[in-house]
Write a protein that holds these residues in place. Sequence first.
Motif, PDB file in Angstrom:
ATOM      1  N   GLN A 124     -50.282  26.286 -53.041  1.00  7.03           N
ATOM      2  CA  GLN A 124     -49.951  26.257 -51.617  1.00  7.03           C
ATOM      3  C   GLN A 124     -50.012  24.822 -51.082  1.00  7.03           C
ATOM      4  O   GLN A 124     -49.122  24.380 -50.359  1.00  7.03           O
ATOM      5  CB  GLN A 124     -50.903  27.147 -50.833  1.00  7.03           C
ATOM      6  N   TRP A 125     -51.047  24.083 -51.436  1.00  3.62           N
ATOM      7  CA  TRP A 125     -51.151  22.690 -51.019  1.00  3.62           C
ATOM      8  C   TRP A 125     -49.993  21.875 -51.573  1.00  3.62           C
ATOM      9  O   TRP A 125     -49.433  21.031 -50.874  1.00  3.62           O
ATOM     10  CB  TRP A 125     -52.473  22.083 -51.469  1.00  3.62           C
ATOM     11  N   ALA A 126     -49.658  22.095 -52.839  1.00  6.19           N
ATOM     12  CA  ALA A 126     -48.560  21.355 -53.456  1.00  6.19           C
ATOM     13  C   ALA A 126     -47.254  21.611 -52.706  1.00  6.19           C
ATOM     14  O   ALA A 126     -46.496  20.676 -52.424  1.00  6.19           O
ATOM     15  CB  ALA A 126     -48.422  21.723 -54.935  1.00  6.19           C
ATOM     16  N   GLN A 127     -47.000  22.859 -52.361  1.00  9.38           N
ATOM     17  CA  GLN A 127     -45.775  23.173 -51.613  1.00  9.38           C
ATOM     18  C   GLN A 127     -45.816  22.514 -50.238  1.00  9.38           C
ATOM     19  O   GLN A 127     -44.805  21.993 -49.755  1.00  9.38           O
ATOM     20  CB  GLN A 127     -45.577  24.685 -51.473  1.00  9.38           C
ATOM     21  N   GLY A 128     -46.977  22.507 -49.608  1.00  5.36           N
ATOM     22  CA  GLY A 128     -47.119  21.848 -48.311  1.00  5.36           C
ATOM     23  C   GLY A 128     -46.848  20.356 -48.402  1.00  5.36           C
ATOM     24  O   GLY A 128     -46.222  19.769 -47.505  1.00  5.36           O
ATOM     25  N   VAL A 129     -47.295  19.731 -49.481  1.00  4.98           N
ATOM     26  CA  VAL A 129     -47.035  18.307 -49.692  1.00  4.98           C
ATOM     27  C   VAL A 129     -45.536  18.073 -49.837  1.00  4.98           C
ATOM     28  O   VAL A 129     -44.978  17.160 -49.225  1.00  4.98           O
ATOM     29  CB  VAL A 129     -47.808  17.780 -50.925  1.00  4.98           C
ATOM     30  N   ILE A 130     -44.880  18.900 -50.619  1.00  7.32           N
ATOM     31  CA  ILE A 130     -43.431  18.757 -50.809  1.00  7.32           C
ATOM     32  C   ILE A 130     -42.724  18.861 -49.462  1.00  7.32           C
ATOM     33  O   ILE A 130     -41.900  18.005 -49.108  1.00  7.32           O
ATOM     34  CB  ILE A 130     -42.888  19.797 -51.810  1.00  7.32           C
ATOM     35  N   ASP A 131     -43.047  19.898 -48.704  1.00  3.48           N
ATOM     36  CA  ASP A 131     -42.384  20.106 -47.411  1.00  3.48           C
ATOM     37  C   ASP A 131     -42.611  18.930 -46.466  1.00  3.48           C
ATOM     38  O   ASP A 131     -41.667  18.402 -45.866  1.00  3.48           O
ATOM     39  CB  ASP A 131     -42.875  21.403 -46.764  1.00  3.48           C
ATOM     40  N   ALA A 132     -43.858  18.492 -46.337  1.00  2.00           N
ATOM     41  CA  ALA A 132     -44.187  17.413 -45.406  1.00  2.00           C
ATOM     42  C   ALA A 132     -43.619  16.075 -45.859  1.00  2.00           C
ATOM     43  O   ALA A 132     -43.042  15.334 -45.050  1.00  2.00           O
ATOM     44  CB  ALA A 132     -45.707  17.312 -45.243  1.00  2.00           C
ATOM     45  N   GLN A 133     -43.763  15.767 -47.142  1.00  2.75           N
ATOM     46  CA  GLN A 133     -43.327  14.460 -47.630  1.00  2.75           C
ATOM     47  C   GLN A 133     -41.804  14.343 -47.627  1.00  2.75           C
ATOM     48  O   GLN A 133     -41.270  13.282 -47.320  1.00  2.75           O
ATOM     49  CB  GLN A 133     -43.885  14.194 -49.034  1.00  2.75           C
ATOM     50  N   GLU A 134     -41.103  15.412 -47.963  1.00  2.00           N
ATOM     51  CA  GLU A 134     -39.641  15.360 -47.917  1.00  2.00           C
ATOM     52  C   GLU A 134     -39.153  15.182 -46.485  1.00  2.00           C
ATOM     53  O   GLU A 134     -38.198  14.445 -46.238  1.00  2.00           O
ATOM     54  CB  GLU A 134     -39.029  16.596 -48.573  1.00  2.00           C
ATOM     55  N   ARG A 135     -39.824  15.831 -45.519  1.00  2.00           N
ATOM     56  CA  ARG A 135     -39.471  15.659 -44.114  1.00  2.00           C
ATOM     57  C   ARG A 135     -39.701  14.201 -43.700  1.00  2.00           C
ATOM     58  O   ARG A 135     -38.853  13.580 -43.061  1.00  2.00           O
ATOM     59  CB  ARG A 135     -40.291  16.597 -43.223  1.00  2.00           C
ATOM     60  N   GLU A 136     -40.847  13.638 -44.103  1.00  2.00           N
ATOM     61  CA  GLU A 136     -41.149  12.261 -43.738  1.00  2.00           C
ATOM     62  C   GLU A 136     -40.215  11.264 -44.428  1.00  2.00           C
ATOM     63  O   GLU A 136     -39.835  10.254 -43.825  1.00  2.00           O
ATOM     64  CB  GLU A 136     -42.607  11.942 -44.037  1.00  2.00           C
ATOM     65  N   ILE A 137     -39.831  11.546 -45.658  1.00  2.00           N
ATOM     66  CA  ILE A 137     -38.856  10.686 -46.346  1.00  2.00           C
ATOM     67  C   ILE A 137     -37.557  10.657 -45.546  1.00  2.00           C
ATOM     68  O   ILE A 137     -36.980   9.586 -45.312  1.00  2.00           O
ATOM     69  CB  ILE A 137     -38.613  11.162 -47.795  1.00  2.00           C
ATOM     70  N   ALA A 138     -37.092  11.833 -45.111  1.00  2.00           N
ATOM     71  CA  ALA A 138     -35.852  11.896 -44.325  1.00  2.00           C
ATOM     72  C   ALA A 138     -36.004  11.125 -43.018  1.00  2.00           C
ATOM     73  O   ALA A 138     -35.078  10.397 -42.610  1.00  2.00           O
ATOM     74  CB  ALA A 138     -35.480  13.355 -44.046  1.00  2.00           C
TER      75      ALA A 138
END
Length: 147
Positions: A124-138
């Motif tokens: 769950q944390w890993a998925q949260g990191v993916i979601d947040a970091q991809e949003r911040e990259i964009a």
Amino acid sequence: MRRLLLAAALPLALMACDGGGDPVAQATQEIAANNHARTVKDGTVSGAEVDHAAMGHDTHGSDGPTEADKLYAEGEAEMHRLMAAASGNTPDEAYINKMIAHHQGAVAMARTALANAKDPQVRQWAQGVIDAQEREIAEMRAWKPAQ
């Protein structure tokens, strides 16, 4: 998480640069610098070892990285390579470009965790990191310098 720990140690390490700083901060700076140099140079120190060493904890002894550490080694090395190569004409641009590379490393590590972790909370944390970091990259890619 380990990147957050290293980021939290950075201000302490920088304070120690004046020569008369806090001895704990100076030790943290030396440990982190030595381990980071070894990580970048030959990929033999895992991020977990850097964190544990920076906190004064023993890691794997002379056995080297664990099989679990090795899962993340390629992504970590690529992140360090991309961060070192990232630059900009201004401190702002350099920061954004280096942070994009840093976030890409976090996404790669999280994808490795999703592919290998068994604990539902870690996944769950890993998925949260993916979601947040991809949003911040964009967001960072869309950033334009203030005029």
